[in-house]
Design a protein around this motif. Sequence first.
Motif, PDB file in Angstrom:
ATOM      1  N   TYR A 184       0.830  -1.207   0.000  1.00 41.57           N
ATOM      2  CA  TYR A 184       0.000   0.000   0.000  1.00 41.57           C
ATOM      3  C   TYR A 184       0.870   1.264   0.000  1.00 41.57           C
ATOM      4  O   TYR A 184       1.997   1.256   0.472  1.00 41.57           O
ATOM      5  N   ASN A 185       0.307   2.330  -0.520  1.00 44.81           N
ATOM      6  CA  ASN A 185       0.926   3.647  -0.398  1.00 44.81           C
ATOM      7  C   ASN A 185       0.546   4.183   0.972  1.00 44.81           C
ATOM      8  O   ASN A 185      -0.452   4.889   1.127  1.00 44.81           O
ATOM      9  N   ALA A 186       1.340   3.806   1.994  1.00 51.39           N
ATOM     10  CA  ALA A 186       0.913   4.038   3.375  1.00 51.39           C
ATOM     11  C   ALA A 186       1.951   4.800   4.183  1.00 51.39           C
ATOM     12  O   ALA A 186       3.160   4.667   3.958  1.00 51.39           O
ATOM     13  N   THR A 187       1.443   5.572   5.139  1.00 50.71           N
ATOM     14  CA  THR A 187       2.276   6.235   6.142  1.00 50.71           C
ATOM     15  C   THR A 187       1.742   5.869   7.516  1.00 50.71           C
ATOM     16  O   THR A 187       0.527   5.922   7.752  1.00 50.71           O
ATOM     17  N   LEU A 188       2.637   5.484   8.420  1.00 52.68           N
ATOM     18  CA  LEU A 188       2.281   5.159   9.791  1.00 52.68           C
ATOM     19  C   LEU A 188       2.674   6.324  10.691  1.00 52.68           C
ATOM     20  O   LEU A 188       3.844   6.675  10.780  1.00 52.68           O
ATOM     21  N   TRP A 189       1.682   6.909  11.345  1.00 51.20           N
ATOM     22  CA  TRP A 189       1.896   8.017  12.273  1.00 51.20           C
ATOM     23  C   TRP A 189       1.755   7.491  13.693  1.00 51.20           C
ATOM     24  O   TRP A 189       0.726   6.890  14.031  1.00 51.20           O
ATOM     25  N   VAL A 190       2.769   7.683  14.527  1.00 55.43           N
ATOM     26  CA  VAL A 190       2.716   7.203  15.906  1.00 55.43           C
ATOM     27  C   VAL A 190       3.101   8.332  16.856  1.00 55.43           C
ATOM     28  O   VAL A 190       3.847   9.247  16.497  1.00 55.43           O
ATOM     29  N   GLY A 191       2.553   8.242  18.075  1.00 50.11           N
ATOM     30  CA  GLY A 191       2.944   9.200  19.107  1.00 50.11           C
ATOM     31  C   GLY A 191       4.280   8.812  19.691  1.00 50.11           C
ATOM     32  O   GLY A 191       5.253   9.549  19.585  1.00 50.11           O
ATOM     33  N   ASP A 192       4.347   7.620  20.306  1.00 51.14           N
ATOM     34  CA  ASP A 192       5.579   7.092  20.895  1.00 51.14           C
ATOM     35  C   ASP A 192       5.803   5.664  20.426  1.00 51.14           C
ATOM     36  O   ASP A 192       4.839   4.931  20.171  1.00 51.14           O
TER      37      ASP A 192
END
Length: 219
Positions: A184-192
């Motif tokens: 997938y054309n994906a981005t993973l956004w995480v806090g910590d």
Amino acid sequence: MVKVIELGANNTILNNYIAEIRNVEVQGDRMRFRKNMERIGELMAYEISKTLDYEKVTVTTPLGEKETNILVEQPVLATIMRAGLPLHQGFLNIFDKADNAFIAAYRKYDKNEDFEIRIEYYSSANIDGRVLMLVDPMLATGSSLVQCLDGLLHDDMKPKKVHLAAVIASSEGVDYVRKKLSKYNATLWVGDIDDELTAKAYIVPGLGDAGDLAYGEKE
């Protein structure tokens, strides 16, 4: 390749809210826990909004006209119930005209305390050719997130872009998502991102069970 962005690596107010949902002396206040999750969702949604497509329009005011840039199209917001609901609400506060999708998934344990992810229900708008944002507060092994996303994108449905949002992730879960969702054309956004994951798939130091903290312990 899945791009990973750790928002907590920067000094912003986001870290205050993450600190509170982790803090055992604060997280017992369910209303505050849900509100902090919601505020984290709002901040994450704002950061993601910077990557979207905009178009110039002319707005008529009582005294004249002004050109400004607005979103070309609204995203589809998806969450995995029940733990994801406060985080999802934060996203919905920002993308208030978005279409939405809901996934009913849970861990089914056996007598040895091993578990599998069972999915009983999907409800979704059309995602084909659109921006999808799938939010889940805890990314432990990553298996439930991958399974839910693959199930949501059935029948060769192809979103234009996938944004995955997790408040706290394990490094193992991040690696798993990178490996399994590279199609997938994906981005993973995480806090910590926390380093340790127990044999029972709990993130350490983590924060505990997000669903229980938000809505009470389940039987």
